[in-house]
Design an enzyme around this catalytic site. Sequence first.
Site, PDB file in Angstrom:
ATOM      1  N   LYS A  13       0.632  -0.923  -0.234  1.00  0.00           N
ATOM      2  CA  LYS A  13       0.291   0.107  -0.439  1.00  0.00           C
ATOM      3  C   LYS A  13       0.857   1.276  -0.375  1.00  0.00           C
ATOM      4  O   LYS A  13       0.581   2.072  -0.775  1.00  0.00           O
ATOM      5  CB  LYS A  13      -0.414   0.255   0.954  1.00  0.00           C
ATOM      6  CG  LYS A  13      -2.086  -0.743   1.440  1.00  0.00           C
ATOM      7  CD  LYS A  13      -2.243  -0.752   2.959  1.00  0.00           C
ATOM      8  CE  LYS A  13      -2.290  -1.663   4.158  1.00  0.00           C
ATOM      9  NZ  LYS A  13      -0.744  -1.803   3.878  1.00  0.00           N
ATOM     10  N   ARG A  89      -8.118   1.244  10.152  1.00  0.00           N
ATOM     11  CA  ARG A  89      -8.265   0.279  10.534  1.00  0.00           C
ATOM     12  C   ARG A  89      -9.329  -0.262  11.492  1.00  0.00           C
ATOM     13  O   ARG A  89      -8.600  -1.667  11.977  1.00  0.00           O
ATOM     14  CB  ARG A  89      -7.043   0.096  10.980  1.00  0.00           C
ATOM     15  CG  ARG A  89      -5.408  -0.108  10.433  1.00  0.00           C
ATOM     16  CD  ARG A  89      -4.858  -0.087  11.207  1.00  0.00           C
ATOM     17  NE  ARG A  89      -3.312  -0.790  10.857  1.00  0.00           N
ATOM     18  CZ  ARG A  89      -2.454  -0.060   9.487  1.00  0.00           C
ATOM     19  NH1 ARG A  89      -2.544   1.074   9.345  1.00  0.00           N
ATOM     20  NH2 ARG A  89      -1.331  -0.403   9.609  1.00  0.00           N
ATOM     21  N   ARG A 128      11.769  -5.925   3.692  1.00  0.00           N
ATOM     22  CA  ARG A 128      11.565  -4.665   3.667  1.00  0.00           C
ATOM     23  C   ARG A 128      12.713  -3.429   4.875  1.00  0.00           C
ATOM     24  O   ARG A 128      13.198  -3.899   5.356  1.00  0.00           O
ATOM     25  CB  ARG A 128      10.675  -3.698   4.461  1.00  0.00           C
ATOM     26  CG  ARG A 128      10.266  -2.423   4.413  1.00  0.00           C
ATOM     27  CD  ARG A 128       9.034  -1.770   4.127  1.00  0.00           C
ATOM     28  NE  ARG A 128       8.327  -2.175   5.295  1.00  0.00           N
ATOM     29  CZ  ARG A 128       7.072  -2.213   5.667  1.00  0.00           C
ATOM     30  NH1 ARG A 128       5.990  -1.219   5.340  1.00  0.00           N
ATOM     31  NH2 ARG A 128       6.693  -2.790   7.118  1.00  0.00           N
ATOM     32  N   ARG A 161      12.891  -1.515  10.294  1.00  0.00           N
ATOM     33  CA  ARG A 161      11.668  -1.114  10.721  1.00  0.00           C
ATOM     34  C   ARG A 161      11.434  -2.266  12.506  1.00  0.00           C
ATOM     35  O   ARG A 161      11.558  -3.541  12.043  1.00  0.00           O
ATOM     36  CB  ARG A 161       9.746  -0.918  10.803  1.00  0.00           C
ATOM     37  CG  ARG A 161       9.773   0.238  10.263  1.00  0.00           C
ATOM     38  CD  ARG A 161       8.723  -0.112   9.121  1.00  0.00           C
ATOM     39  NE  ARG A 161       7.397  -0.670   9.948  1.00  0.00           N
ATOM     40  CZ  ARG A 161       6.264  -0.566   9.284  1.00  0.00           C
ATOM     41  NH1 ARG A 161       6.052  -0.280   8.316  1.00  0.00           N
ATOM     42  NH2 ARG A 161       4.939  -0.788  10.080  1.00  0.00           N
ATOM     43  N   ARG A 172       0.734  -8.603  14.279  1.00  0.00           N
ATOM     44  CA  ARG A 172       0.570  -8.046  13.266  1.00  0.00           C
ATOM     45  C   ARG A 172      -0.705  -8.272  12.531  1.00  0.00           C
ATOM     46  O   ARG A 172      -1.484  -7.827  12.061  1.00  0.00           O
ATOM     47  CB  ARG A 172       0.830  -6.871  12.110  1.00  0.00           C
ATOM     48  CG  ARG A 172       2.356  -6.012  13.671  1.00  0.00           C
ATOM     49  CD  ARG A 172       3.313  -6.167  12.829  1.00  0.00           C
ATOM     50  NE  ARG A 172       2.885  -4.989  12.034  1.00  0.00           N
ATOM     51  CZ  ARG A 172       4.361  -4.824  10.816  1.00  0.00           C
ATOM     52  NH1 ARG A 172       5.234  -4.731  10.194  1.00  0.00           N
ATOM     53  NH2 ARG A 172       4.281  -3.864   9.524  1.00  0.00           N
TER      54      ARG A 172
HETATM   55  P1  AP5 Z   1       4.742  -1.433   1.022  1.00  0.00           P
HETATM   56  O1  AP5 Z   1       4.480  -0.746   0.523  1.00  0.00           O
HETATM   57  O2  AP5 Z   1       5.851  -0.774   3.050  1.00  0.00           O
HETATM   58  O3  AP5 Z   1       3.530  -2.793   2.225  1.00  0.00           O
HETATM   59  P2  AP5 Z   1       2.272  -1.697   3.082  1.00  0.00           P
HETATM   60  O4  AP5 Z   1       1.683  -2.645   2.373  1.00  0.00           O
HETATM   61  O5  AP5 Z   1       2.299  -0.346   2.678  1.00  0.00           O
HETATM   62  O6  AP5 Z   1       3.160  -2.166   4.684  1.00  0.00           O
HETATM   63  P3  AP5 Z   1       2.730  -1.901   6.406  1.00  0.00           P
HETATM   64  O7  AP5 Z   1       3.543  -3.035   6.725  1.00  0.00           O
HETATM   65  O8  AP5 Z   1       3.717  -0.061   6.321  1.00  0.00           O
HETATM   66  O9  AP5 Z   1       1.514  -1.195   6.773  1.00  0.00           O
HETATM   67  P4  AP5 Z   1       1.028  -1.174   8.415  1.00  0.00           P
HETATM   68  O10 AP5 Z   1      -0.186  -0.844   7.794  1.00  0.00           O
HETATM   69  O11 AP5 Z   1       1.522  -2.518   8.676  1.00  0.00           O
HETATM   70  O12 AP5 Z   1       1.803  -0.675   8.632  1.00  0.00           O
HETATM   71  P5  AP5 Z   1       1.689   0.796   8.928  1.00  0.00           P
HETATM   72  O13 AP5 Z   1       3.074   1.857   8.145  1.00  0.00           O
HETATM   73  O14 AP5 Z   1       0.709   1.127   7.949  1.00  0.00           O
HETATM   74  O15 AP5 Z   1       5.738  -3.215   0.983  1.00  0.00           O
HETATM   75  C1  AP5 Z   1       5.969  -3.861   1.891  1.00  0.00           C
HETATM   76  C2  AP5 Z   1       7.573  -4.169   1.631  1.00  0.00           C
HETATM   77  O16 AP5 Z   1       7.394  -4.930   0.048  1.00  0.00           O
HETATM   78  C3  AP5 Z   1       8.510  -3.342   0.625  1.00  0.00           C
HETATM   79  O17 AP5 Z   1      10.552  -3.946   1.658  1.00  0.00           O
HETATM   80  C4  AP5 Z   1       8.573  -3.347  -0.841  1.00  0.00           C
HETATM   81  O18 AP5 Z   1       9.807  -1.992  -1.331  1.00  0.00           O
HETATM   82  C5  AP5 Z   1       8.062  -4.611  -0.512  1.00  0.00           C
HETATM   83  N1  AP5 Z   1       6.881  -4.013  -2.710  1.00  0.00           N
HETATM   84  C6  AP5 Z   1       6.098  -3.427  -2.268  1.00  0.00           C
HETATM   85  N2  AP5 Z   1       5.331  -4.195  -3.291  1.00  0.00           N
HETATM   86  C7  AP5 Z   1       5.339  -4.928  -4.282  1.00  0.00           C
HETATM   87  C8  AP5 Z   1       5.256  -5.898  -4.864  1.00  0.00           C
HETATM   88  N3  AP5 Z   1       4.567  -5.805  -5.984  1.00  0.00           N
HETATM   89  N4  AP5 Z   1       6.178  -6.494  -5.593  1.00  0.00           N
HETATM   90  C9  AP5 Z   1       7.610  -7.301  -4.600  1.00  0.00           C
HETATM   91  N5  AP5 Z   1       7.777  -6.363  -3.142  1.00  0.00           N
HETATM   92  C10 AP5 Z   1       7.084  -5.213  -3.243  1.00  0.00           C
HETATM   93  O19 AP5 Z   1       1.780   0.522  10.384  1.00  0.00           O
HETATM   94  C11 AP5 Z   1       2.300   0.872  11.566  1.00  0.00           C
HETATM   95  C12 AP5 Z   1       1.499   0.434  13.216  1.00  0.00           C
HETATM   96  O20 AP5 Z   1       1.485   2.090  12.692  1.00  0.00           O
HETATM   97  C13 AP5 Z   1       0.473  -0.543  12.354  1.00  0.00           C
HETATM   98  O21 AP5 Z   1       1.216  -1.965  12.963  1.00  0.00           O
HETATM   99  C14 AP5 Z   1      -0.034  -0.374  14.416  1.00  0.00           C
HETATM  100  O22 AP5 Z   1       0.372  -0.069  15.128  1.00  0.00           O
HETATM  101  C15 AP5 Z   1       0.468   1.999  13.518  1.00  0.00           C
HETATM  102  N6  AP5 Z   1      -0.812   2.044  13.055  1.00  0.00           N
HETATM  103  C16 AP5 Z   1      -0.846   2.886  11.917  1.00  0.00           C
HETATM  104  N7  AP5 Z   1      -2.665   3.484  11.528  1.00  0.00           N
HETATM  105  C17 AP5 Z   1      -3.375   3.392  12.020  1.00  0.00           C
HETATM  106  C18 AP5 Z   1      -4.743   3.215  12.570  1.00  0.00           C
HETATM  107  N8  AP5 Z   1      -5.285   3.385  11.762  1.00  0.00           N
HETATM  108  N9  AP5 Z   1      -4.973   2.572  13.990  1.00  0.00           N
HETATM  109  C19 AP5 Z   1      -3.968   1.977  14.668  1.00  0.00           C
HETATM  110  N10 AP5 Z   1      -2.848   1.870  14.926  1.00  0.00           N
HETATM  111  C20 AP5 Z   1      -2.344   2.357  13.630  1.00  0.00           C
END
Ligand code: AP5
Length: 218
Positions: A13, A89, A128, A161, A172
């Site tokens: 995403k 979420r 990542r 991370r 997670r």
């Molecule tokens: P990436 O694009 O980083 O994936 P993502 O879907 O954004 O994954 P995240 O882990 O960042 O999402 P998340 O929802 O767990 O974490 P967030 O930061 O929002 O891609 C992943 C990897 O794959 C990368 O290395 C990339 O290069 C590779 N890749 C991507 N596309 C590819 C493809 N097509 N082919 C091959 N490789 C590919 O949140 C972190 C934490 O914050 C949460 O766990 C929670 O504790 C808190 N938080 C955030 N928002 C909230 C909320 N709304 N409510 C409560 N807690 C929250």
Amino acid sequence: MNVIFLGPNGAGKGTQAKLLQEREGLPQVSTGDILRRAMADPDSPLGTTARRFINRGELVPDDVMIEIIEARLREPDTTRGFVLDGFPRTIAQARALDDLLQAAGHAVDAVVYFEARPDTIVRRLSGRRLCRAAGHIYHVEFQPPVVEGRCDIDGSELYQREDDREETVRHRLSVYRRRTEPLVDYYRSRGILETIDAEADVEEVYRALTEILAARTR
Ligand code: AP5
């Protein structure tokens, strides 16, 4: 256009939201990036709260997140549209977002659901790397930087991370299934959910994404 990106952790995403921002100028509103910036500041009360939850793989409480989004969506760059990456979420967050947008005379135009297999997710998260300066996203195997350990865009150091450790990743994903997956039906029942095959490579996913968004604006 107001778009939500939904899907399991590591489905891609953030990668796609950053591309859409760079190429189409649609601002990425990433709650994960907002929380990580706060965590990098030792004097930030939000950072202290966020650290307690994120490093254990738990969600940050709804009231904290809703306040963050309310403030962020008041900023002028979002008035002509945005991509919400990581929010909502929970059902409570989705309802709060509905109220917030309705009060401003707006609505969610599309929800893009990134579908990926559990083994793909674990592989993507374990490889990542993020840059310290701006959170640009890399992968040691799928999207390596030109110079190992350095961001191609700003030259800052790349790091792994804390919550991408294998044990935390598993937790997670179980939190995702229990608290976030119900949003798929929440938005499907409104007829605004679009599913994307997130298994494909980055450019292929981007092509599918822009086709979906173009069809929605027609
Ligand atoms: P990436 O694009 O980083 O994936 P993502 O879907 O954004 O994954 P995240 O882990 O960042 O999402 P998340 O929802 O767990 O974490 P967030 O930061 O929002 O891609 C992943 C990897 O794959 C990368 O290395 C990339 O290069 C590779 N890749 C991507 N596309 C590819 C493809 N097509 N082919 C091959 N490789 C590919 O949140 C972190 C934490 O914050 C949460 O766990 C929670 O504790 C808190 N938080 C955030 N928002 C909230 C909320 N709304 N409510 C409560 N807690 C929250």
